[in-house]
Motif scaffolding. Structure first.
Motif, PDB file in Angstrom:
ATOM      1  N   TYR A 131       0.790  -1.228   0.000  1.00 52.40           N
ATOM      2  CA  TYR A 131       0.000   0.000   0.000  1.00 52.40           C
ATOM      3  C   TYR A 131       0.825   1.283   0.000  1.00 52.40           C
ATOM      4  CZ  TYR A 131      -3.618  -3.331   1.409  1.00 52.40           C
ATOM      5  OH  TYR A 131      -4.476  -4.398   1.456  1.00 52.40           O
ATOM      6  N   ALA A 191       0.275   5.426   3.166  1.00 52.23           N
ATOM      7  CA  ALA A 191      -1.020   4.871   3.555  1.00 52.23           C
ATOM      8  C   ALA A 191      -0.934   4.211   4.924  1.00 52.23           C
ATOM      9  CB  ALA A 191      -1.503   3.871   2.516  1.00 52.23           C
ATOM     10  N   THR A 251      -2.916   5.698   8.207  1.00 52.30           N
ATOM     11  CA  THR A 251      -3.845   4.823   8.920  1.00 52.30           C
ATOM     12  C   THR A 251      -3.524   4.796  10.406  1.00 52.30           C
ATOM     13  OG1 THR A 251      -4.017   3.426   6.951  1.00 52.30           O
ATOM     14  CG2 THR A 251      -4.823   2.503   9.012  1.00 52.30           C
ATOM     15  N   ILE A 296      -6.236   0.525   5.586  1.00 47.26           N
ATOM     16  CA  ILE A 296      -5.026   0.988   4.909  1.00 47.26           C
ATOM     17  C   ILE A 296      -5.310   1.216   3.425  1.00 47.26           C
ATOM     18  CG2 ILE A 296      -2.614   0.452   4.385  1.00 47.26           C
ATOM     19  CD1 ILE A 296      -2.639  -1.346   6.901  1.00 47.26           C
ATOM     20  N   TYR A 342      -7.033   4.524   2.958  1.00 48.61           N
ATOM     21  CA  TYR A 342      -6.170   5.705   3.023  1.00 48.61           C
ATOM     22  C   TYR A 342      -5.194   5.763   1.846  1.00 48.61           C
ATOM     23  CZ  TYR A 342      -8.181   6.816   7.532  1.00 48.61           C
ATOM     24  OH  TYR A 342      -9.057   7.152   8.536  1.00 48.61           O
ATOM     25  N   ARG A 343      -4.912   4.631   1.226  1.00 50.11           N
ATOM     26  CA  ARG A 343      -4.174   4.689  -0.045  1.00 50.11           C
ATOM     27  C   ARG A 343      -5.034   5.413  -1.083  1.00 50.11           C
ATOM     28  NH1 ARG A 343      -2.744  -0.817  -3.038  1.00 50.11           N
ATOM     29  NH2 ARG A 343      -5.024  -0.888  -2.981  1.00 50.11           N
ATOM     30  N   ASN A 344      -6.330   5.157  -1.076  1.00 51.42           N
ATOM     31  CA  ASN A 344      -7.239   5.857  -1.978  1.00 51.42           C
ATOM     32  C   ASN A 344      -7.226   7.355  -1.716  1.00 51.42           C
ATOM     33  OD1 ASN A 344      -7.927   3.363  -2.993  1.00 51.42           O
ATOM     34  ND2 ASN A 344      -9.822   3.190  -1.806  1.00 51.42           N
ATOM     35  N   GLY A 399      -4.590   9.034  -0.798  1.00 45.61           N
ATOM     36  CA  GLY A 399      -3.419   9.519  -1.513  1.00 45.61           C
ATOM     37  C   GLY A 399      -3.687   9.641  -3.008  1.00 45.61           C
ATOM     38  N   MET A 421       2.296  12.144   5.690  1.00 43.03           N
ATOM     39  CA  MET A 421       2.484  11.449   4.409  1.00 43.03           C
ATOM     40  C   MET A 421       3.655  12.092   3.671  1.00 43.03           C
ATOM     41  SD  MET A 421      -1.528  11.141   3.235  1.00 43.03           S
ATOM     42  CE  MET A 421      -1.350   9.701   2.175  1.00 43.03           C
TER      43      MET A 421
END
Length: 978
Positions: free
Chosen positions: A637, A641, A645, A663, A666-668, A670, A785
């Motif tokens: 991920y 991410a 998270t 996770i 939260y990648r989404n 980004g 991030m």
């Protein structure tokens, strides 16, 4: 440079981290523009360790604070380093030797520790590389090690940490704060060393409670009486014994007494008399006194307990209070002792002590009371033999086979007249199946044995008070507040601290002995020899507990005892971030040691975080197969991410329930940020012609939308700063998530589309504003991030410096928020969201445009509508707006500040079908909610179920109830329609 379609974390992370390092971005003082310092000491991971989820969580929180302060211009130091981890590192080397059939004792101490140094240099960089993958911005040029500068250290391991540790030991010894004594400690028979409580894992296992008779000496008898709560006699019989129960029969050989509670009337007639231990040669059967003490629980078992002071921590206290000898039974490998006097001679001495013919010696461990037939047996083999011998002699407590304490179904045998065979009245030994908490070595996995051994101790009672006072008077703050109680409870009831370990890898105790056993404490052998001219000296072979050296971590890493510039600048440090499980193992000891050594606090604040658990709330465990490896998660991920998270879930004092679904979500997030920049790029926002503007006021723009987003940016900046300033990491993350995803990527991007058209008069201003807003997103998100924000920062413009040293904003809502624009746009957004919500609840087809009515609207609302009518209609799928005196039947009401709207849906949806659908779902949920409430309200469930199971049931109930509330709200709306 044009942005790629997606952010390639795997490719970018290593490249960006290398660039940060090469530029010296993480070095102490980098980007400093103010005199205030901010310093953090990493809780040093074991040098042979690997990154686990606890490390990832702990270091993410530290990195956020460090990056935030560095961007604000603080003179910042994040001190890295590793702990030499005596037992863990030695274990790794011994396992390698075992593959060739060798042990450490096959080598000299020097040759063995040389092999450990080799292992350290081979594997010591593993955890460093893994921390780098997480994105941690530690000053690696200052990497420390708790054994640097030790004798035998190879090239590259120079430093003075070892010298600092030895100096502290010598100074404390000379002040009478360190002494050698014989005390009970946790003993690991596999590694043959004392270990700390932190290295003991107490696990519930299936065990047994054996019941035995201790015959009274010289044939004495007494009347044993039991009474009920009302004082009525329920049992009265003559006994010539006292009954005890034990989970460790092998330790009976070292009993020094049998104890009963001071108020237990059942045994009053025999207190002060002697009883016989029911094992060992009959000719030398040992006698021990029956004593009273507050420790026995008269309502548990028989109420009488055997006191084996050398092999049980509770018994040790009883024995010390009552001057009962401490007889040691086992050797360092956990086998029954085979040394010392023959058993008959040892038993004779013990008898003389018990009968008062000889005073109890200060040290009774030399008296080996293991009978000859047990000597040399493993402790568990001895247990089997002791049980068999006692039972064969008829001294086991016997009960009918139907006794419920045997843990078998209670079913009386049938009498002949009942159609059964002759009743079986055969008695059996009373052996209760019992769940017991068994201590295991966390690395050896063998059962830990309380052992009485010679060890070195810190007299903590003499150095503990400043550590207590510092927290009580506010000099040091512990967050959350609840963890202060743990801290105080441990320090206010502190025992002497055992600081010696029977290992070869570590800081060797700087004490030498002459042939007469006299001690000479000195930093070097030469100094010790000068104190004992002409005498042959032998150095103590033990090493110091790693908690002793790591207790000096704050000052040792800054060069103490030398008065270095770094020590003057960065000590005391600013904050320690650590897990709750080492509050007293490490935090409290650092507090005690820093006050004892330099008379200063080690840090201003201690932030204590909770555990990272799996999504069901269970502790992660290899045996359960629920361990999440942070490196695997980073591979899948991306580090950003994983970091976001952990941050978003870091509510103070609350365990995290981590799942890969979170996770991935939260990648989404980004990806959403990346796509917003691609949208801006496609609309010419990053072209050279677009001026980079630094906004200081909302008056610098004219359009309401741009004024609104500038104000929202200032609002979230204040929220993030306030959250981080108070260690509310989750509040900072969640505020940024709502702002970046909701306010910027959804609303501002969507609402700006018509303004970005080339022919729009607001195009230039909107491009400038969008560029500024996206830059602020990157700046504010960077501490959490770092990778994706740095990549976007460098790709979307030519910058004077990297984002890691970007300027943290200081603008406020007082300067940046336009009240009229804020009210107007939030009114518009709130109306659109309300319309969308009502449409979704009523199952209005997404593409269907619907008419809308209103009964009243104030001037502010009318102005907002007039200025944004086209946008509202487009985004809410509204066809027309008409005024009406009252809403017709079948209208769904929509509330907005200063206005009343309605959607006339009669004829557009099948109201009855919708009601039936919702009611069916609600009924199903009602059954689930009823079942969960019944389960949680059941006292047996709450008392017996594991905490994580109860928590999961409560979580499920909350989720079902929330869903039911939403369905009920939809039904209520339908009811309005008729």
């Amino acid at each position: 440079m044009a942005l790629d379609k997606n952010f390639d974390a795997a490719q970018a992370e290593a490249r960006l981290y290398a660039a940060w390092e090469e530029s010296g971005a993480f070095k102490a003082g980098a980007n400093a523009s103010r005199t205030e310092t901010f310093s953090v000491m990493i809780p040093p991971p074991n040098v042979t360790g690997s990154l686990h989820m606890g490390h990832a969580f702990n270091n993410t929180l530290q990195d956020i604070l460090v990056r935030w302060h560095r961007m604000r211009g603080f003179d910042t130091l994040w001190q890295p380093g590793q702990d030499h981890a005596g037992i863990a590192t030695q274990m790794v080397v011994e396992r390698e030797l075992a593959k060739d059939g060798k042990r450490r004792t096959d080598f000299t101490r020097e040759d063995f520790t040389a092999k450990v140094w080799e292992q350290k240099q081979k594997s010591g960089g593993t955890i460093i590389g893994q921390l780098k993958r997480l994105g941690t911005s530690l000053d690696w040029s200052r990497n420390a090690f708790t054994m640097s500068g030790a004798p035998g250290a190879p090239a590259g391991e120079e430093g003075n940490f070892h010298d600092a540790v030895i100096k502290v030991f010598v100074d404390m010894y000379n002040k009478g704060l360190i002494y050698r004594g014989k005390r009970l400690v946790n003993w690991d028979p596999h590694f043959e060393t004392a270990i700390s409580d932190l290295e003991v894992e107490s696990t519930e296992v299936d065990g047994h409670m054996w019941h035995f008779k201790y015959p009274l000496a010289d044939g004495a008898t007494y009347t044993y009486v039991e009474k009920d709560e009302d004082g009525n006699v329920t049992l009265s019989e003559e006994r010539d014994y006292i009954s005890i129960a034990t989970t460790r029969p092998e330790t009976m050989l070292g009993d020094g007494a049998v104890a009963v509670h001071t108020s237990d009337e059942r045994y009053a007639p025999i207190v002060g008399k002697l009883c016989e231990i029911p094992v060992g040669p009959k000719a030398q059967r040992r006698r021990i006194p029956i004593i009273t003490d507050e420790y026995p629980d008269k309502n548990f078992g028989s109420g009488a307990v055997k006191i084996t002071g050398a092999h049980d921590f509770n018994d040790y206290g009883v024995a010390k209070r009552n001057n009962i000898p401490l007889y040691a039974l086992m050797d360092t490998r956990g086998a029954m002792r085979a040394d010392g006097l023959p058993y008959d001679a040892a038993a004779a001495r013990a008898a003389a002590i018990a009968e008062g013919r000889e005073d109890a010696p200060a040290d009774a461990t030399k008296i080996n009371l293991v009978p000859e037939e047990y000597r040399g047996l493993d402790r568990f083999e001895a247990r089997t033999k002791v049980i068999a011998d006692i039972t064969a002699e008829g001294l086991a407590v016997m009960v009918p086979p139907t006794d419920p304490r045997l843990g078998k179904p209670v079913k009386a045998p049938l009498a002949p007249e009942e159609g059964g065979k002759e009743r079986d009245e055969t008695l059996v030994p009373l052996v209760e199946p019992k769940k017991i908490m068994q201590p295991f070595g966390d690395r050896s996995k063998v059962v830990i044995e309380p052992m009485l051994t010679d060890q070195w101790f810190v007299e903590t009672s003499k150095i503990v008070q400043p550590a207590i006072d510092a927290v009580r008077n506010g000099e040091v703050q512990i967050l959350p507040e609840q963890d202060r109680k743990v801290y105080f409870n441990w320090l206010e009831n502190i025992e002497p601290w055992c600081i010696s370990r029977q290992l070869w890898w570590g800081h060797q105790i700087p004490v030498w002995f002459d042939d007469e056993g006299k001690e000479y404490c000195a930093a070097t052998e030469a100094e010790a020899q000068a104190m004992a001219p002409g005498k042959t000296l032998t150095r103590d072979p033990d090493v110091l507990d790693t908690w002793f050296s790591s207790g000096l971590w704050p000052i040792g890493t800054l060069g103490w005892p030398e008065q270095t510039d770094e020590l003057a600048k960065y000590f005391p440090t600013s904050v320690l971030i650590t897990g709750f499980d080492i509050i007293f193992f490490w935090v409290a000891r650092m507090m005690m040691m820093q006050y004892a050594v330099v008379d200063q606090k080690p840090f201003d604040t201690v932030y204590v975080h909770a555990l990272v658990r799996d999504e069901k709330g269970k502790k992660m465990s290899k045996s359960l197969g629920n361990v999440l490896d942070p490196l695997d998660l980073i591979d899948e991920y991306g580090a950003d991410a994983v970091r976001f998270t952990l941050t978003a879930m870091a509510a103070m004092g609350r365990d995290l329930k981590l799942s890969t679904a979170r996770i991935a979500g939260y990648r989404n997030f980004g990806t959403k940020l990346w796509n917003a920049h691609r949208f801006a790029e496609m609309n010419g926002v990053f072209e050279d012609s677009v001026e980079t503007v630094t906004y200081t006021s909302h008056t610098q723009v004219d359009h309401t939308l741009n004024k609104w987003i500038i104000g929202e940016t200032a609002r979230v900046r204040e929220e993030v700063d306030a959250a981080l300033d108070n260690y509310r990491f989750n509040d900072a993350a969640n505020a940024l998530y709502a702002f970046v995803w909701g306010k910027v990527c959804d609303w501002y991007v969507e609402l700006s589309k018509p303004l970005l058209q080339d022919d729009a008069p607001e195009a230039a201003e909107t491009r400038q504003t969008l560029k500024w807003v996206l830059d602020q997103c990157l700046v504010l998100l960077h501490p959490i991030m770092p990778y994706i924000t740095e990549e976007l920062w460098q790709t979307t413009a030519t910058r004077s410096k990297m984002l890691v040293h970007g300027d943290w904003p200081t603008y406020s809502t007082a300067e940046m928020l336009d009240a009229d624009a804020d009210r107007e746009l939030n009114w518009v957004i709130g109306l659109i969201e309300s319309i969308r919500s009502a449409r979704a609840q009523m199952h209005v087809p997404a593409g269907l445009k619907v008419p809308m009515l209103y009964t009243d609207m104030d001037d502010a609302g009318q102005t907002a509508w007039d200025r944004n009518e086209a946008m509202i209609k487009r985004l809410a799928r509204v066809e027309t707006l008409e005024k009406t005196e009252s809403f017709p039947k079948g209208t769904v009401s929509i509330a907005a500040p200063g206005a009343s709207f309605g959607l006339p849906l009669a004829g557009l949806i099948d109201i009855d079908a919708e009601k039936a659908r919702l009611q069916k779902s609600l009924d199903k949920l009602g059954k689930e909610i009823g079942g969960l409430k019944g389960r949680l309200n059941n006292p047996k469930f709450a008392a017996s179920a594991p905490a994580e199971v109860v928590a999961e049931a409560q979580s499920n109930l909350d989720a079902r109830q929330e869903e039911a509330d939403q369905l009920q709200a939809a039904l209520n709306r339908l009811a309005e329609l008729g």
